[in-house]
Structures are given as C-alpha cells and as structure tokens.
Scaffold this motif. Structure first.
Motif, mmCIF file in Angstrom:
data_model
loop_
_atom_site.group_PDB
_atom_site.id
_atom_site.type_symbol
_atom_site.label_atom_id
_atom_site.label_comp_id
_atom_site.label_asym_id
_atom_site.label_seq_id
_atom_site.Cartn_x
_atom_site.Cartn_y
_atom_site.Cartn_z
ATOM 1 N N GLY A 1 -8.941 3.944 7.857
ATOM 2 C CA GLY A 1 -8.196 4.066 6.611
ATOM 3 C C GLY A 1 -7.533 2.775 6.183
ATOM 4 N N ALA A 2 -7.077 1.970 7.139
ATOM 5 C CA ALA A 2 -6.347 0.751 6.805
ATOM 6 C C ALA A 2 -7.231 -0.239 6.044
ATOM 7 C CB ALA A 2 -5.802 0.113 8.081
ATOM 8 N N VAL A 3 -8.436 -0.473 6.541
ATOM 9 C CA VAL A 3 -9.296 -1.455 5.881
ATOM 10 C C VAL A 3 -9.855 -0.903 4.574
ATOM 11 C CG1 VAL A 3 -11.428 -0.809 7.098
ATOM 12 C CG2 VAL A 3 -11.116 -3.145 6.282
ATOM 13 N N MET A 4 -10.164 0.402 4.521
ATOM 14 C CA MET A 4 -10.661 0.997 3.272
ATOM 15 C C MET A 4 -9.652 0.829 2.145
ATOM 16 S SD MET A 4 -12.669 4.558 4.019
ATOM 17 C CE MET A 4 -11.307 5.358 4.861
ATOM 18 N N GLU A 5 -8.405 1.180 2.435
ATOM 19 C CA GLU A 5 -7.374 1.179 1.403
ATOM 20 C C GLU A 5 -7.090 -0.231 0.906
ATOM 21 O OE1 GLU A 5 -2.947 3.184 0.797
ATOM 22 O OE2 GLU A 5 -4.148 3.654 2.564
ATOM 23 N N LEU A 6 -6.976 -1.185 1.816
ATOM 24 C CA LEU A 6 -6.676 -2.559 1.415
ATOM 25 C C LEU A 6 -7.824 -3.169 0.612
ATOM 26 C CD1 LEU A 6 -4.682 -4.928 1.617
ATOM 27 C CD2 LEU A 6 -5.910 -5.651 3.689
ATOM 28 N N LEU B 1 0.780 -1.234 0.000
ATOM 29 C CA LEU B 1 0.000 0.000 0.000
ATOM 30 C C LEU B 1 0.817 1.292 0.000
ATOM 31 C CD1 LEU B 1 -2.870 -1.018 2.474
ATOM 32 C CD2 LEU B 1 -2.837 -1.164 -0.031
ATOM 33 N N PRO B 2 1.966 1.379 0.668
ATOM 34 C CA PRO B 2 2.644 2.675 0.766
ATOM 35 C C PRO B 2 2.938 3.359 -0.559
ATOM 36 C CG PRO B 2 3.570 1.154 2.351
ATOM 37 C CD PRO B 2 2.630 0.348 1.500
#
Length: 515
Positions: free
Chosen positions: A459-464, A356-357
């Motif tokens: 944000g973590a779950v949305m992005e993944l 993701l980064p």
C-alpha cells in the motif's frame, strides 16, 4: 505450465480419440456415487469432468463467475479431471471457507509447478503447507520483514524511486511523447521493492522482470499434470515440471546474484533498524537466533526472497496500471483526485509520505481499483478435513477457489457494481480498508491466516506513486482514443494485470524537483 489454449488443443485430440466412450458415459458421470451432498455445478463428462466448461476461456475467474451465475450457485462444484474443486462466489461462502472453517482450509494445494519451483530444503510463506514451519515463517514476516517499523524504514527508498518515476515522465512530457505508464510503474515499484529487499537497485532487473512474469504464469494453477496427477502422460504433455525447474534454476541464479550484490555493498550496518530484508534473513540464517526452532536454510532464504519479489512488485504494479486506466476512463474522478492533491500541496515540488494521511479521496480511488481489479482474483485453498460449507459437503483434499473478483462485483452488496465509483466507500459508510470488509464483501489481499502479510508494504508504494503521477501531470489519451475506448483486456497469470501496456500523454502541471 500449460495454458488454457494448450489444454484446449490437447483435449480436442483426446476427445477425438475417445468420443464414443465420453458420450456413452456422460449421463453416469453426472451422478454422485460418493454419498456426499456436493454443491451444484455444471454437467460433467467422464475423465475430464467439468473441464470442457473452462477450456478456451483464458480468464478462469470470469469463466467461473459466469458458471456460478448460470447455476445460481454461491458455492459451486467443479470436477476438473481427477480433482474436486469448490468455488465460492458470494461473501457468505467466502466467510465459511476463510473464517468459519479457517483451520480446515489453512493450506494451499500443492502443484507440480510449485513443487518444482521450491528449493530442496525450503519453502516460502505462500507455498508452505500449514504447520510449524509455516507459523515460524509468518512470524518472521510479521515481526521482522514486514512490520510497520520495517516498512517505515524504507520510506526514503520509496520517495527516491517515485521521484525517478516522475522525472522520467517529465522528460517524455517535455519531448511531447506518450509515456508507457505500465512499464514506468513496473520499474518504479520493482526498484523500490528490490532496494528494500537487497539494499540496492538490482543490476539484473530486466532479467528479473522477465523471470517474474514466467513465475506468475507457472503458478496460475491450471496444468494437465495437476488435474490428472496419476497420469504420466499428462505430465509429459504439459511439460510443467521441466519448465518450472528451468525457471527455478534461472530465478535462483538471480537470487545468488542478488545475495552477492548485497554482501559486496552491505558488509556492515549500524544497527538492526538499518537492515534491509535480505540482511534480516541472513542474520537469522547465520545466527540461529533464539526463538526460531526450525533453522532457516539458504534455500529457505531464497524461497522467501522469491515470494517477496513476486508479492512486492507484481501486485502493486498491476494495481497502479489499473488505477491509471480507470482514471483516464473517468475524467471527473481523475480531476477530483488531482484537485485534492493540488489543493493540499499548493505547488510544492515533491510529494512525500507526510502528505498522504489527509488524501482521503486518493485512498477511495485505490480501494475502488482493488474492488474492480483485485490483483489476485482467485484465492486458492485446500480442504484438510471434511467439513460442511453452506450446508454442502466438502471432502478432504478438495481444492477451494474463493472468487474475489466476482465477490467484489456482487450486485447484492454493491450498487452499480460494474461502475468505477470511489465515492461508494464514503457514501455507503463501509468500514473497508485495504485489508477488506468485515463481511468479506470486499477481498483484495485475502483473509484469515493466509491473508497477505505485505498489505502495508504494498500500500505504501502504490499510494505514493499514484499521488505523484496525479499531482505533477495532467493525463491525456493518445489522439483518436476516447475514454470509453480504453483497452481494458486482462493478462492471464496468478496476478492479473493489463494485457497491453497503457500509453498516455503527460502534460506537466506542477514541475517536479530534479531526481
């Protein structure tokens, strides 16, 4: 809770009975006998004030934005029944409420629904008034529950649930069926959040989802009982307290079930780093840990869990729905986001958080989604002491709405403000992350002391999840539906999601590893 449609019906009957009085007193009602220099606003009627400008309009954030534009009022006064409201519709007004006079607006107003939803010995962070109890709760949230370390510890949970999401969509693709993206996103986000909270997938998930939808409607904040707090008749007509108490009993019974499930499965953990969120709360409750002066009761534990369930699932699921909706309406942007993912991952069978980064364009897509579709379009505060905002008087006890929806679409700050254009964050060099802009021209999770502490968690779950859906699949609209025809109607609630589920036809592009 009473809907705006129900308020319309009740007011029509009320006005039919009192129309002569209302008309005779209309001119006098528009005067300001308080001596305050209140902000400008629409004309008012006796008893109901400005309420007639909102009834029949299910989306309060849109109705208030329209009124503010018509009256050229970046700070607007609305008298809704017995309660004075001010509505901030510009970054400057938002800055004064959320930063300059932050201490004056540090609490959220109470409501009959909120009061009935809380346990007798506790309150979650969202509902607790500003003070020692609220400060201790926020410390628990930031240091114990939603710290960067704790959020990272749930990485395997997010990756497993997103893998299940992808596997389910792949089955639909193989069968040539349309996938209910709204439902699948909600299930994935819910299971990821609940596993982080109680350590396991909740056995009564479907009941929980139904209950959370009801909680969201109850907490929207428009009830006759709240607008006419001195009237017993208003409470009887609205039925808010009865409905909220029934919902509380149901949700607390679900909380008890979750606690039992947690205790049966997690009787022991190797270390505090392995704890789920409920384990942390039960430890603080049982051990009366040093540094926490106010005991955390079991009622308080349940209120916190309820807060986290709502904040950790509804907002993320709604944002995923809107992101996929906007992407299929804008094929160029969809293809650009997919190209970034596929160029980086080079056919790997799984998207992980390590990938993701470097996904810069994906992050722009999420920012632009939150700009156009903030999960909570109205930020609500209460004025604890008289102050001036933009030169106008705001009396103690006034309720303040910060209209994040209209601020995020302000054409003075955003070129082509209604367009979905992720590149704006790159080309306009705006220093904006999910926590918002420095000048509050972009508000997604609030600002100041009452800012949502779960930004990293959400944000973590949305992005993944979004990365995985775009990487593994191409997405097509159902037959006969053009991009410009995608239904974008909003559901009414404290979190604004799609009113109707989004159905899309997935085509496997990168076969996923079996979940």
């Amino acid at each position: 809770m009473i809907t705006m449609e129900q308020i319309t019906t009740s007011l029509c009957l009320f006005l039919a009975l009192l129309l002569p009085l209302v008309l005779l007193g209309a001119r006098r009602a528009n005067g300001n006998g308080s001596g305050h220099r209140l902000p400008p606003g629409p004309w008012r009627l006796p008893v109901i004030g400005s309420l007639h400008h909102l009834v029949g309009k299910p989306h309060a954030h849109r109705a208030m934005a329209d009124l503010a534009r018509r009256h050229s009022a970046p700070l607007m006064h609305l008298q809704l029944g017995e309660v004075t409201f001010v509505v901030a519709s510009s970054p400057a007004a938002a800055r004064e409420i959320l930063r300059t006079h932050e201490s004056s607006f540090a609490s959220r107003p109470s409501s009959s629904a909120k009061h009935a939803m809380m346990s007798s010995d506790g309150a979650g962070l969202a509902s607790s008034p500003y003070g020692a109890h609220w400060r201790q709760l926020r410390r628990i949230y930031i240091q114990e529950l939603l710290s960067a370390r704790r959020v990272r510890s749930f990485r395997h949970v997010r990756e497993e649930e997103v893998a299940r999401l992808v596997a389910g969509v792949a089955v639909a693709a193989k069968a040539g069926e349309a996938a209910n993206v709204s439902e699948r996103a909600a299930v994935a986000v819910t299971d990821a959040a609940v596993r982080a909270i109680i350590g396991d997938r909740f056995q009564r998930r479907d009941e929980y989802l139904e209950g959370m939808a009801e909680v969201g409607k109850l907490l929207l904040g428009f009830s006759l009982a709240d607008l006419f707090p001195s009237s017993r008749l208003a409470e009887l007509v609205s039925g808010t307290t009865r409905r909220a108490e029934a919902t509380r009993r149901k949700m607390f019974e679900l909380m008890d079930c979750a606690i039992r499930q947690h205790q049966e499965r997690r009787s022991d953990v190797d270390s505090e780093e392995d704890e789920d969120i409920l384990g942390v709360l039960l430890r603080i409750h049982h051990d009366h840990e040093e540094g926490y002066e106010i005991p955390l009761t079991m009622g308080g534990v349940k209120d916190i869990i309820l807060d986290l369930f709502l904040a950790g699932t509804e907002t993320s699921a709604a944002t995923l729905q809107w992101a996929m909706s906007e992407l299929v309406r804008n094929p160029r942007i969809l293809q650009k986001a997919q190209a970034e993912l596929r160029d980086k991952l080079q056919g790997r069978a799984t998207v992980t958080e390590d990938d993701l980064p470097g996904l810069n364009y994906l992050k722009l897509v999420i920012k632009e989604t939150l700009r156009l579709h903030p999960a909570a379009p109205l930020l609500i505060r209460e004025c604890g002491e008289p102050c001036k905002v933009l030169g106008y008087d705001v009396p103690r006890g006034a309720h303040a709405f910060v209209n994040a929806w209209t601020i995020n679409r302000d054409p003075e700050h955003w070129a082509d403000a209604e367009a979905f254009w992720p590149e704006r964050f790159e080309f306009e060099a705006r220093a904006v992350d999910l926590r918002g802009g420095a000048d509050l021209e972009f508000i997604s999770f609030g600002a100041g002391r009452r800012m949502c502490p779960g930004v990293a968690f959400a944000g973590a779950v949305m992005e993944l999840a979004l990365a995985a859906m775009l990487y593994h699949f191409d997405w097509e609209l159902p037959a006969g539906v053009a991009p410009g025809d995608v239904d974008m109607e909003e559901e009414t609630g404290v979190v604004v999601r799609r009113k109707n589920d989004l159905y899309l036809c997935p085509v496997v592009r990168v076969p996923p590893r079996a979940a």
